[in-house]
Scaffold this active site. Structure first.
Site, short mmCIF file in Angstrom:
data_model
loop_
_atom_site.label_atom_id
_atom_site.label_comp_id
_atom_site.label_asym_id
_atom_site.label_seq_id
_atom_site.Cartn_x
_atom_site.Cartn_y
_atom_site.Cartn_z
N ALA A 1 0.84 -1.20 0.00
CA ALA A 1 0.00 0.00 0.00
C ALA A 1 0.87 1.24 0.00
CB ALA A 1 -0.93 0.00 1.21
N LYS A 2 0.30 2.35 -0.47
CA LYS A 2 0.96 3.65 -0.48
C LYS A 2 0.07 4.66 0.22
CE LYS A 2 2.85 5.10 -4.25
NZ LYS A 2 2.97 5.53 -5.67
N GLY A 3 0.70 5.58 0.96
CA GLY A 3 -0.06 6.60 1.66
C GLY A 3 0.63 7.95 1.58
N ALA A 4 0.07 8.92 2.31
CA ALA A 4 0.60 10.28 2.26
C ALA A 4 1.99 10.39 2.88
CB ALA A 4 -0.36 11.23 2.97
N PHE A 5 2.25 9.60 3.91
CA PHE A 5 3.51 9.71 4.64
C PHE A 5 4.49 8.58 4.34
CE2 PHE A 5 0.47 11.80 7.65
CZ PHE A 5 0.90 13.09 7.39
N GLY A 6 4.05 7.54 3.67
CA GLY A 6 4.96 6.43 3.43
C GLY A 6 4.29 5.28 2.70
N VAL A 7 4.82 4.09 2.92
CA VAL A 7 4.36 2.90 2.21
C VAL A 7 4.28 1.73 3.18
CG1 VAL A 7 5.33 3.63 -0.02
CG2 VAL A 7 6.74 2.31 1.58
N LYS B 1 5.39 -1.02 7.79
CA LYS B 1 4.97 0.34 7.46
C LYS B 1 6.17 1.27 7.62
CE LYS B 1 1.20 3.58 8.49
NZ LYS B 1 -0.02 3.77 9.33
N ASP C 1 -11.36 6.30 11.35
CA ASP C 1 -10.92 5.96 9.99
C ASP C 1 -11.45 4.60 9.56
OD1 ASP C 1 -9.74 6.71 7.65
OD2 ASP C 1 -7.73 6.03 8.19
#
Length: 483
Positions: free
Chosen positions: A166-172, A189, A281
């Site tokens: 997965a990819k996100g705003a702050f990292g992977v 993470k 969330d």
């Protein structure tokens, strides 16, 4: 000097450079030459004087570098007072005694007059890349900021990256496996510390680590295994949940499967709330499926410590799953998680999301600091709008709801209630509605059921795993490889 044997003139004479702080001491180039000659003459005189042996200790005399030459006391004379000696010695720093030979240097000097043996000289020149006196910098500030939760270490020799999850705003998030046992898989993470600091999310990531550590033993919550940091990144190692996100594997749900999954999510949320945590969330991307297709909640990045009955005002979450009270900018509590659960239930039953008149529920773009007023509508305005609209108060629900069974419509009505105080807010309240009649909502009971059997019996299609393309996967590995 002391008991050391006299040396010849060629070996005893050393070249000494003036200290780096010479300007502050009032020294000049001529003074420097003068003191070199003076030191050499005094050393020759001392070598010619008779030596006095002391049975138990050696007598070491220091002479400070000053503009006026200082003389040693001849044997038998009284020594200077202790205070005077301390004033002289304060300019000098004592290194170490090695092999009966004294190592000493002028404080702050780049190079100084030193007696050393070969081993000591080698060890000192090798320190800091052979540059004597180079400053040892403290650890980076970014390390100190996270030190309370993330220990400074490297795990490169323990795990290897399999692929990007997965990819996100702050990292992977990577799937990694143990190098000692490739059958042991984990989710890693990796978060950029610079982005967290820039976004003022330091407290948030620490809360995430604490919350997952405290609640990870629950059967429907992902377990945290380890935390660490290096120079650039934070690392959270968790158990790996093999079947991925809920809606990536299953898109159509029978009423029995919905009943099971809503029950498991509700038990996880209720556990968090009773522990004084608001999740904020809940969405399909954060609901993972185990090997047996039970669910586990993950990603506590927006979670917050909040006692039952207390409220907060931070606007956060995924817009589609945000409760009306959040969008209105009003204080809200744990009931927002139950609204999000209702949205997920609606998606499972109808494949569509509720529509809460989004033109009315626009995000707050500005808040007046004087009175805290917002341009977003209130809960009362929303209720009035719904009552004045064509149709009933369920106008925001998809039309497909009308084709559901009574149990399906009932669970959506009770979870998707605009007024938070009238919304289902506990497992106990959920247990009383029609869909859970004669059903025991407990972790033990739900774990005894087999989602795989329900899926096979009801002919539900399971989709294959979808991975990132090779280029995206490699770019992520290159960017976050230093773990």
């Amino acid at each position: 000097m002391g008991n050391s044997q006299p040396r010849n003139a060629s070996r005893s004479r050393r070249t000494s450079q003036w200290p780096q702080g010479a300007a502050e001491l009032g020294a000049s180039a001529s003074d420097h030459h003068y003191h070199q000659e003076e030191l050499y003459q005094e050393q020759q005189q001392q070598q010619q004087q008779p030596q006095q042996e002391q049975p138990s200790s050696r007598r070491i005399q220091f002479q400070a570098h000053t503009n006026q030459p200082t003389q040693s006391h001849p044997p038998g004379d009284e020594e200077q007072p202790v205070q005077s000696q301390q004033q002289q010695l304060s300019t000098w720093s004592l290194g170490s005694l090695s092999g009966g030979r004294l190592n000493w240097s002028f404080s702050g000097a780049r190079n100084s007059f030193r007696h050393r043996n070969k081993a000591t000289r080698k060890s000192l020149t090798s320190l800091h890349g052979s540059r004597r006196g180079k400053t040892q910098w403290h650890r980076p500030l970014t390390n100190s900021i996270f030190n309370s939760h993330f220990k400074e270490t490297s795990k490169n020799d323990l795990y290897r990256i399999d692929h990007l999850v997965a990819k996100g705003a702050f990292g992977v998030v990577f799937k990694v496996s143990s190098k000692s046992d490739i059958s042991q898989c984990y989710a890693l993470k990796v978060l950029k510390k610079s982005k967290l600091i820039e976004d003022n999310s330091v407290r948030q990531i620490k809360d995430e680590a604490d919350i997952q550590k405290v609640c990870g033993h629950h059967p429907f919550i992902v377990k945290q295994i380890d935390l660490w940091q290096n120079r650039h990144n934070l690392h959270i190692l968790s158990e790996y949940v093999p079947n991925g996100e809920l809606f990536s594997k299953i898109t159509h749900f029978s009423i029995d499967l919905v009943r099971l999954y809503i029950g498991e999510i509700a038990l996880a949320l209720d556990f968090l709330h009773n522990a004084g945590i608001i999740y904020r969330d809940a969405k399909p991307e954060n609901i993972l499926l185990t090997e047996q297709f039970h669910i586990k909640l993950t990603d506590f990045g927006l979670s917050k410590w909040l006692k039952l009955g207390a409220n907060t005002r931070t606007m956060c979450g995924t817009f589609k799953y945000m409760a009306p009270e959040i969008l209105c900018g009003e204080p809200y509590g744990h009931a927002v998680d139950w609204w999000a659960l209702g949205v997920i239930a609606c998606q499972m039953l109808t494949q569509k999301s509720p529509n809460i008149k989004r033109h009315l529920l626009r995000r707050r773009e500005s808040v007046e600091p004087e009175d805290g007023l917002s341009n977003a509508p209130s809960i009362a305005q929303i209720n009035g709008c719904l009552q004045d609209s064509d149709g009933d108060s369920e106008d925001f629900l998809p039309e497909e709801v009308q084709h559901l069974t009574h149990e399906g419509r009932d669970v959506l009505r009770k979870l998707l209630t605009i007024e938070p105080r009238q919304r289902i807010r506990s497992v106990m309240a959920l247990q009383r509605i029609a869909i859970y009649k004669d059903y025991n909502l407990s972790s033990k009971q739900l774990l005894s059921l087999s989602p795989r059997e329900i899926i096979a019996r009801d002919g539900i299609r399971i989709y294959e795993d979808r991975h990132f393309d090779q280029l995206t996967n490699q770019c992520a590995i290159d960017a976050f490889l230093d773990f």
